[in-house]
Design an enzyme around this catalytic site. Sequence first.
Site, PDB file in Angstrom:
ATOM      1  N   TYR A   1       0.512  -1.018  -0.116  1.00  0.00           N
ATOM      2  CA  TYR A   1      -0.100  -0.307   0.069  1.00  0.00           C
ATOM      3  C   TYR A   1       1.011   1.121  -0.173  1.00  0.00           C
ATOM      4  CZ  TYR A   1      -3.316   3.641   1.424  1.00  0.00           C
ATOM      5  OH  TYR A   1      -4.025   4.442   1.872  1.00  0.00           O
TER       6      TYR A   1
ATOM      7  N   GLU B   1     -11.989   5.594   4.341  1.00  0.00           N
ATOM      8  CA  GLU B   1     -12.097   6.076   5.319  1.00  0.00           C
ATOM      9  C   GLU B   1     -12.198   6.295   6.850  1.00  0.00           C
ATOM     10  OE1 GLU B   1      -8.173   7.382   6.494  1.00  0.00           O
ATOM     11  OE2 GLU B   1      -7.671   7.027   4.878  1.00  0.00           O
TER      12      GLU B   1
ATOM     13  N   TRP C   1      -5.331   1.547  10.036  1.00  0.00           N
ATOM     14  CA  TRP C   1      -5.388   1.188   8.742  1.00  0.00           C
ATOM     15  C   TRP C   1      -5.129  -0.026   8.034  1.00  0.00           C
ATOM     16  CZ3 TRP C   1      -8.460   3.146   5.196  1.00  0.00           C
ATOM     17  CH2 TRP C   1      -8.156   3.129   4.089  1.00  0.00           C
TER      18      TRP C   1
END
Length: 187
Positions: free
Chosen positions: A16, A38, A46
């Site tokens: 990522y 989000e 995350w």
Amino acid sequence: MKRCHWCTSDPIYMAYHDTEWGVPSYDSRHLLEKLVLEGFQAGLSWITVLKKRPRFREVLFNFDARALSEMSDEHIETLMQDTGIIRNRLKLHAARENARLWLLQDDPVALIWSFVGGSPIINSYAQHADIPTITPVAQEMSRTLKKAGFKFVGPTICQAYLQGIGAFMDHTTDCFRHQELAKPARV
């Protein structure tokens, strides 16, 4: 290879960081996906979201705005039993509502990028501690989206979102991606 301080040795996180975070995206589906995810991240890490992203893509119609906006209450109830995602009824309802509101925008991509004047803001932070968690731009984005009815779009979420989609290029200067992404885009 030096990466940003927040990037762990988890292969999903590294991929990522190396290929997506901070890379400018103007793809409507991708921008909606990031906005919805989000929102799911709120209160969590995350990496938790990233590990569940493939399943989210499966059950949330690959973040197709039309299909997501038409998600039934029954589907949401089924998703509440799916351990492959973050099971939060409020966030699932927000995903549907945010997709509906996304479709109501004349040009949602232009709206998102309008907060930074249409092109990435290239920052040059020496260390992670220098990177703000909230900026005036994120606060303005949050106010605008909330006024339009979007959910889970507080200023901290908007800041992370703008970083994730490359509107803010916040790789630290010692990260190998900083030099690559700080170059002017070729026309």
